[in-house]
Motif scaffolding. Structure first.
Motif, PDB file in Angstrom:
ATOM      1  N   LEU A   1      11.521   3.592   0.780  1.00  9.06           N
ATOM      2  CA  LEU A   1      11.878   2.502  -0.135  1.00  9.06           C
ATOM      3  C   LEU A   1      11.229   1.191   0.286  1.00  9.06           C
ATOM      4  CD1 LEU A   1      15.656   3.283  -0.769  1.00  9.06           C
ATOM      5  CD2 LEU A   1      13.819   3.367  -2.448  1.00  9.06           C
ATOM      6  N   VAL A   2      11.193   0.921   1.584  1.00  2.00           N
ATOM      7  CA  VAL A   2      10.580  -0.332   2.065  1.00  2.00           C
ATOM      8  C   VAL A   2       9.097  -0.358   1.743  1.00  2.00           C
ATOM      9  CG1 VAL A   2       9.980  -1.640   4.127  1.00  2.00           C
ATOM     10  CG2 VAL A   2      12.291  -0.770   3.855  1.00  2.00           C
ATOM     11  N   PHE A   3       8.383   0.705   2.078  1.00  2.00           N
ATOM     12  CA  PHE A   3       6.938   0.712   1.837  1.00  2.00           C
ATOM     13  C   PHE A   3       6.613   0.818   0.355  1.00  2.00           C
ATOM     14  CE2 PHE A   3       6.666   1.670   6.372  1.00  2.00           C
ATOM     15  CZ  PHE A   3       5.549   0.922   6.737  1.00  2.00           C
ATOM     16  N   ALA A   4       7.412   1.534  -0.412  1.00  2.00           N
ATOM     17  CA  ALA A   4       7.184   1.594  -1.857  1.00  2.00           C
ATOM     18  C   ALA A   4       7.354   0.219  -2.483  1.00  2.00           C
ATOM     19  CB  ALA A   4       8.149   2.592  -2.491  1.00  2.00           C
TER      20      ALA A   4
ATOM     21  N   THR B   1       4.694  -6.282  -4.125  1.00  2.00           N
ATOM     22  CA  THR B   1       4.180  -7.421  -3.378  1.00  2.00           C
ATOM     23  C   THR B   1       2.665  -7.347  -3.341  1.00  2.00           C
ATOM     24  OG1 THR B   1       4.229  -6.326  -1.210  1.00  2.00           O
ATOM     25  CG2 THR B   1       6.263  -7.405  -1.929  1.00  2.00           C
ATOM     26  N   ASP B   2       2.058  -8.415  -2.836  1.00  2.00           N
ATOM     27  CA  ASP B   2       0.603  -8.449  -2.668  1.00  2.00           C
ATOM     28  C   ASP B   2       0.234  -8.115  -1.229  1.00  2.00           C
ATOM     29  OD1 ASP B   2       1.743 -10.689  -1.602  1.00  2.00           O
ATOM     30  OD2 ASP B   2       0.269 -12.107  -2.406  1.00  2.00           O
ATOM     31  N   LEU B   3       0.785  -7.027  -0.734  1.00  2.00           N
ATOM     32  CA  LEU B   3       0.529  -6.578   0.629  1.00  2.00           C
ATOM     33  C   LEU B   3      -0.959  -6.345   0.826  1.00  2.00           C
ATOM     34  CD1 LEU B   3       1.897  -5.524   3.318  1.00  2.00           C
ATOM     35  CD2 LEU B   3       1.700  -3.245   2.296  1.00  2.00           C
ATOM     36  N   PRO B   4      -1.579  -6.934   1.868  1.00  2.00           N
ATOM     37  CA  PRO B   4      -3.012  -6.693   2.090  1.00  2.00           C
ATOM     38  C   PRO B   4      -3.278  -5.248   2.483  1.00  2.00           C
ATOM     39  CG  PRO B   4      -2.060  -7.961   3.913  1.00  2.00           C
ATOM     40  CD  PRO B   4      -1.006  -7.876   2.843  1.00  2.00           C
ATOM     41  N   MET B   5      -4.434  -4.754   2.075  1.00  2.00           N
ATOM     42  CA  MET B   5      -4.862  -3.373   2.364  1.00  2.00           C
ATOM     43  C   MET B   5      -3.829  -2.364   1.875  1.00  2.00           C
ATOM     44  SD  MET B   5      -6.401  -3.932   6.225  1.00  2.00           S
ATOM     45  CE  MET B   5      -7.051  -2.266   6.271  1.00  2.00           C
ATOM     46  N   ARG B   6      -3.355  -2.574   0.662  1.00  2.00           N
ATOM     47  CA  ARG B   6      -2.330  -1.684   0.119  1.00  2.00           C
ATOM     48  C   ARG B   6      -2.833  -0.255  -0.024  1.00  2.00           C
ATOM     49  NH1 ARG B   6       0.197  -4.117  -5.196  1.00  2.00           N
ATOM     50  NH2 ARG B   6      -2.010  -4.451  -5.655  1.00  2.00           N
ATOM     51  N   THR B   7      -4.089  -0.104  -0.439  1.00  2.00           N
ATOM     52  CA  THR B   7      -4.639   1.245  -0.608  1.00  2.00           C
ATOM     53  C   THR B   7      -4.696   1.983   0.725  1.00  2.00           C
ATOM     54  OG1 THR B   7      -5.978   0.447  -2.467  1.00  2.00           O
ATOM     55  CG2 THR B   7      -6.595   2.559  -1.477  1.00  2.00           C
TER      56      THR B   7
END
Length: 255
Positions: A109-112, A118-124
């Motif tokens: 749930l946290v990472f999803a 959010t605009d988390l960097p390096m999401r891919t």
């Protein structure tokens, strides 16, 4: 005067209705494929299930007998339910399953949320790193963890023994064969699939409702508790049931 009673007129008899022709059903390829699939599934499911039920009511000390006379008995049930170890195993299974599911859902749930909201960097890159362990067979993963955290000669325990100046014959501080560490390892094994299912659920949800709540001044906890989780409850319950069945029948890591 009506036409039927007029002189000189002959009324022709009404012909009987033509018999209806029954439409012959055409056997299509889809119907044949469906019937074949049902037959195969019944064979694969009912066969082992029937043998399991028969073996449960038989005296199997000499093997499973598949032709009469059958040595029927109820001793198997009395032996299982009267044994105190049965309930010890059930309680350990409940603790093991609940702990692994709690860990897997917390991490997923946290990472999803971080990836989808959010605009988390390096999401891919983060997405790929979380999903990648799904391609590792569970048995291989269990062996790898046992080699890494074995209390006698695991790599991490060897490092910790040298750091803390422990004797080379002493057991390391990490025992991967204990229930808490088994829960941790099983929970990490559940994370990739749980993350995929939760991420797909969040991705299919309209984020405008969360934006509206945020614009109205709702805090992050309120948005999650009053908007996100209620809307995603059916999907989360479905994932929870699926993963619960998966962890209950898991044998690789406990073995």
């Amino acid at each position: 005067m009506s036409a039927s009673t007029a002189p000189g007129l002959v009324v022709a008899p009404t012909p009987p209705p033509a018999p209806r022709r029954r439409r012959r059903r055409r056997v299509t390829g889809r119907a044949v494929l469906s019937i074949a699939t049902i037959v195969v599934l019944l064979y694969l499911v009912l066969g082992p299930l029937i043998m399991l039920v028969v073996a449960a009511f038989e005296d199997t000390s000499g093997g499973v007998i598949i032709r009469p006379p059958f040595p029927w008995t109820g001793a198997n049930f009395s032996h299982v339910f009267a044994n105190s170890r049965t309930y010890t195993v059930l309680w350990s299974t409940v603790i093991f399953s609940a702990g692994a599911l709690l860990f897997a859902f917390a991490v997923s749930l946290v990472f999803a949320w971080l990836i989808e909201r959010t605009d988390l960097p390096m999401r891919t890159t983060v997405y790929v790193l979380i999903v990648a362990p799904q391609g590792i067979p569970a048995l291989v993963s269990a062996i790898a963890w046992s080699l890494l955290l074995n209390p006698t000669n695991g790599f991490m325990n060897l490092v910790l023994r040298s750091v803390f100046g422990m004797s080379s014959t002493a057991r390391g501080p990490i025992n991967v064969y204990s229930l808490p560490w088994m829960i941790l390892v099983q929970g990490m094994a559940l994370v990739p699939l749980t993350f995929l299912l939760v991420t797909a659920s969040l991705r299919g949800m309209n984020s405008s409702l969360e934006d509206a709540a945020r614009t109205s001044g709702a805090s992050f906890g309120t948005i999650v508790r009053r908007v996100t989780l209620p809307l995603r409850r059916p999907a989360i319950i479905g994932v929870l049931i699926y993963e619960f069945v998966t962890v209950v029948e898991a044998v690789d890591i406990p073995l």
